[in-house]
Design a protein around this motif. Structure first.
Motif, PDB file in Angstrom:
ATOM      1  N   ALA A   1       0.835  -1.207   0.000  1.00 23.78           N
ATOM      2  CA  ALA A   1       0.000   0.000   0.000  1.00 23.78           C
ATOM      3  C   ALA A   1       0.871   1.258   0.000  1.00 23.78           C
ATOM      4  O   ALA A   1       0.553   2.248  -0.670  1.00 23.78           O
ATOM      5  CB  ALA A   1      -0.943  -0.003   1.196  1.00 23.78           C
ATOM      6  N   GLN A   2       1.963   1.221   0.726  1.00 28.37           N
ATOM      7  CA  GLN A   2       2.884   2.363   0.742  1.00 28.37           C
ATOM      8  C   GLN A   2       3.436   2.624  -0.667  1.00 28.37           C
ATOM      9  O   GLN A   2       3.515   3.774  -1.110  1.00 28.37           O
ATOM     10  CB  GLN A   2       4.024   2.063   1.717  1.00 28.37           C
ATOM     11  N   ASN A   3       3.763   1.563  -1.380  1.00 26.55           N
ATOM     12  CA  ASN A   3       4.253   1.728  -2.746  1.00 26.55           C
ATOM     13  C   ASN A   3       3.157   2.209  -3.691  1.00 26.55           C
ATOM     14  O   ASN A   3       3.417   2.962  -4.633  1.00 26.55           O
ATOM     15  CB  ASN A   3       4.886   0.432  -3.248  1.00 26.55           C
ATOM     16  N   LEU A   4       1.911   1.781  -3.451  1.00 24.00           N
ATOM     17  CA  LEU A   4       0.787   2.308  -4.229  1.00 24.00           C
ATOM     18  C   LEU A   4       0.700   3.827  -4.048  1.00 24.00           C
ATOM     19  O   LEU A   4       0.479   4.560  -5.018  1.00 24.00           O
ATOM     20  CB  LEU A   4      -0.533   1.689  -3.761  1.00 24.00           C
ATOM     21  N   TRP A   5       0.836   4.287  -2.813  1.00 18.94           N
ATOM     22  CA  TRP A   5       0.756   5.720  -2.563  1.00 18.94           C
ATOM     23  C   TRP A   5       1.887   6.466  -3.271  1.00 18.94           C
ATOM     24  O   TRP A   5       1.688   7.528  -3.844  1.00 18.94           O
ATOM     25  CB  TRP A   5       0.751   6.024  -1.073  1.00 18.94           C
ATOM     26  N   ARG A   6       3.081   5.887  -3.248  1.00 20.51           N
ATOM     27  CA  ARG A   6       4.199   6.515  -3.972  1.00 20.51           C
ATOM     28  C   ARG A   6       3.880   6.635  -5.466  1.00 20.51           C
ATOM     29  O   ARG A   6       4.184   7.642  -6.092  1.00 20.51           O
ATOM     30  CB  ARG A   6       5.477   5.707  -3.775  1.00 20.51           C
TER      31      ARG A   6
ATOM     32  N   LEU B   1      -0.013  11.212 -10.217  1.00 17.61           N
ATOM     33  CA  LEU B   1      -1.124  12.169 -10.167  1.00 17.61           C
ATOM     34  C   LEU B   1      -0.828  13.412  -9.336  1.00 17.61           C
ATOM     35  O   LEU B   1      -1.742  14.122  -8.925  1.00 17.61           O
ATOM     36  CB  LEU B   1      -2.388  11.464  -9.641  1.00 17.61           C
ATOM     37  N   GLY B   2       0.430  13.650  -9.067  1.00 18.28           N
ATOM     38  CA  GLY B   2       0.828  14.918  -8.467  1.00 18.28           C
ATOM     39  C   GLY B   2       0.495  15.115  -7.004  1.00 18.28           C
ATOM     40  O   GLY B   2      -0.227  16.029  -6.642  1.00 18.28           O
ATOM     41  N   GLY B   3       1.009  14.266  -6.160  1.00 26.45           N
ATOM     42  CA  GLY B   3       0.882  14.501  -4.718  1.00 26.45           C
ATOM     43  C   GLY B   3      -0.484  14.207  -4.161  1.00 26.45           C
ATOM     44  O   GLY B   3      -1.142  13.256  -4.542  1.00 26.45           O
ATOM     45  N   ARG B   4      -0.944  15.069  -3.236  1.00 20.35           N
ATOM     46  CA  ARG B   4      -2.158  14.812  -2.483  1.00 20.35           C
ATOM     47  C   ARG B   4      -3.412  15.357  -3.169  1.00 20.35           C
ATOM     48  O   ARG B   4      -4.321  15.862  -2.511  1.00 20.35           O
ATOM     49  CB  ARG B   4      -2.018  15.387  -1.082  1.00 20.35           C
ATOM     50  N   SER B   5      -3.483  15.235  -4.463  1.00 20.64           N
ATOM     51  CA  SER B   5      -4.663  15.701  -5.186  1.00 20.64           C
ATOM     52  C   SER B   5      -5.846  14.775  -4.896  1.00 20.64           C
ATOM     53  O   SER B   5      -5.678  13.634  -4.474  1.00 20.64           O
ATOM     54  CB  SER B   5      -4.385  15.740  -6.689  1.00 20.64           C
TER      55      SER B   5
ATOM     56  N   GLN C   1      -7.688  13.374  -7.071  1.00 19.12           N
ATOM     57  CA  GLN C   1      -7.591  12.251  -7.996  1.00 19.12           C
ATOM     58  C   GLN C   1      -6.602  11.199  -7.478  1.00 19.12           C
ATOM     59  O   GLN C   1      -6.868   9.999  -7.543  1.00 19.12           O
ATOM     60  CB  GLN C   1      -7.178  12.752  -9.374  1.00 19.12           C
ATOM     61  N   ALA C   2      -5.469  11.646  -6.937  1.00 17.97           N
ATOM     62  CA  ALA C   2      -4.475  10.721  -6.384  1.00 17.97           C
ATOM     63  C   ALA C   2      -5.052   9.949  -5.200  1.00 17.97           C
ATOM     64  O   ALA C   2      -4.883   8.727  -5.095  1.00 17.97           O
ATOM     65  CB  ALA C   2      -3.216  11.471  -5.964  1.00 17.97           C
ATOM     66  N   LEU C   3      -5.741  10.656  -4.304  1.00 14.33           N
ATOM     67  CA  LEU C   3      -6.335  10.003  -3.133  1.00 14.33           C
ATOM     68  C   LEU C   3      -7.397   8.980  -3.547  1.00 14.33           C
ATOM     69  O   LEU C   3      -7.445   7.873  -3.007  1.00 14.33           O
ATOM     70  CB  LEU C   3      -6.938  11.031  -2.183  1.00 14.33           C
ATOM     71  N   GLN C   4      -8.232   9.346  -4.508  1.00 19.68           N
ATOM     72  CA  GLN C   4      -9.291   8.437  -4.949  1.00 19.68           C
ATOM     73  C   GLN C   4      -8.691   7.189  -5.606  1.00 19.68           C
ATOM     74  O   GLN C   4      -9.110   6.069  -5.321  1.00 19.68           O
ATOM     75  CB  GLN C   4     -10.226   9.149  -5.924  1.00 19.68           C
ATOM     76  N   TRP C   5      -7.710   7.395  -6.478  1.00 18.01           N
ATOM     77  CA  TRP C   5      -7.054   6.275  -7.144  1.00 18.01           C
ATOM     78  C   TRP C   5      -6.417   5.348  -6.102  1.00 18.01           C
ATOM     79  O   TRP C   5      -6.578   4.130  -6.149  1.00 18.01           O
ATOM     80  CB  TRP C   5      -6.003   6.820  -8.109  1.00 18.01           C
ATOM     81  N   PHE C   6      -5.699   5.943  -5.134  1.00 18.06           N
ATOM     82  CA  PHE C   6      -5.027   5.165  -4.094  1.00 18.06           C
ATOM     83  C   PHE C   6      -6.031   4.369  -3.268  1.00 18.06           C
ATOM     84  O   PHE C   6      -5.849   3.164  -3.047  1.00 18.06           O
ATOM     85  CB  PHE C   6      -4.201   6.098  -3.197  1.00 18.06           C
ATOM     86  N   HIS C   7      -7.090   5.008  -2.787  1.00 18.47           N
ATOM     87  CA  HIS C   7      -8.076   4.318  -1.935  1.00 18.47           C
ATOM     88  C   HIS C   7      -8.756   3.167  -2.682  1.00 18.47           C
ATOM     89  O   HIS C   7      -8.965   2.093  -2.115  1.00 18.47           O
ATOM     90  CB  HIS C   7      -9.107   5.299  -1.385  1.00 18.47           C
ATOM     91  N   THR C   8      -9.062   3.374  -3.945  1.00 12.27           N
ATOM     92  CA  THR C   8      -9.703   2.313  -4.741  1.00 12.27           C
ATOM     93  C   THR C   8      -8.771   1.113  -4.891  1.00 12.27           C
ATOM     94  O   THR C   8      -9.169  -0.033  -4.663  1.00 12.27           O
ATOM     95  CB  THR C   8     -10.099   2.855  -6.124  1.00 12.27           C
TER      96      THR C   8
END
Length: 195
Positions: free
Chosen positions: A156-161, A167-171, A173-180
């Motif tokens: 999961a940590q690597n997914l966040w990276r 997707l440019g940090g804490r956007s 879109q990045a959060l949604q992609w990561f959580h999914t």
């Protein structure tokens, strides 16, 4: 004094066993291995930072943190809990730990793995974080016997990276992609996540 004497004799015994292992000897399996033979054997590796006193036997001085390399071996055994729900428990747990280079953990872990039936086990799993040294240990000693698994939290940590880089940090879109994808990873859809 008694603890030091026993510790010394056990250290000598371990050194003799490691030398014999290096010469091709394999230890006997633990007498209880047959009781657990039908259950998966899990072997995990990690490093943890532990505080040490700078001067043995004295509380004075600044605490020094050193890395302890740890290996754990256990059988995954299904049991019914009080609510009659089947849960998996770790049984026949064994721990190998040491201060020093990872190269010194490898033979100690292999010695205990043989004792715990790694050579005859139907299912063996290696689980660890993404540390290159631990995966090198797996590749050298356990890859012929075990399936390697990157633990969920490091995956999961690597997914966040990946989300941050793509997707440019804490956007949003990045959060949604990561959580999914983290949800899919948690529920066994690792191939879909990799795709």
């Amino acid at each position: 004094q008694w603890v030091q004497q026993i510790g010394h004799s056990l250290r000598v015994q371990l050194e003799n066993e490691l030398q014999a292992l290096n010469d091709g000897w394999l230890p006997d399996e633990d007498t209880q291995v047959a009781d657990w033979a039908d259950f998966p054997l899990v072997i995990g590796g990690d490093g943890v930072m532990v505080p040490f006193r700078p001067t043995a036997g004295s509380p004075r001085g600044k605490t020094v943190y050193r890395e302890v390399k740890v290996g754990i071996l256990a059988r995954l055994v299904p049991r019914l809990n009080r609510a009659s729900v089947e849960v998996t428990r770790l049984e026949q747990r064994r721990l190998v730990a040491m201060v020093g280079p990872l190269a010194q953990l490898a033979p100690r872990l292999w010695l205990e793995a043989v004792r715990q039936g790694v050579l005859q086990a139907g299912c063996v799993v290696w689980i660890s974080d993404g540390a290159a040294g631990l995966w090198g240990l797996y590749g050298t000693h356990l890859a012929d016997y075990a399936h390697g698994v990157l633990d969920f939290y490091h995956a999961a940590q690597n997914l966040w990276r990946g989300a941050k880089a793509w997707l440019g940090g804490r956007s949003r879109q990045a959060l949604q992609w990561f959580h999914t994808l983290r949800h899919r990873l948690r529920h066994g859809q690792s191939d879909a996540v990799l795709a």
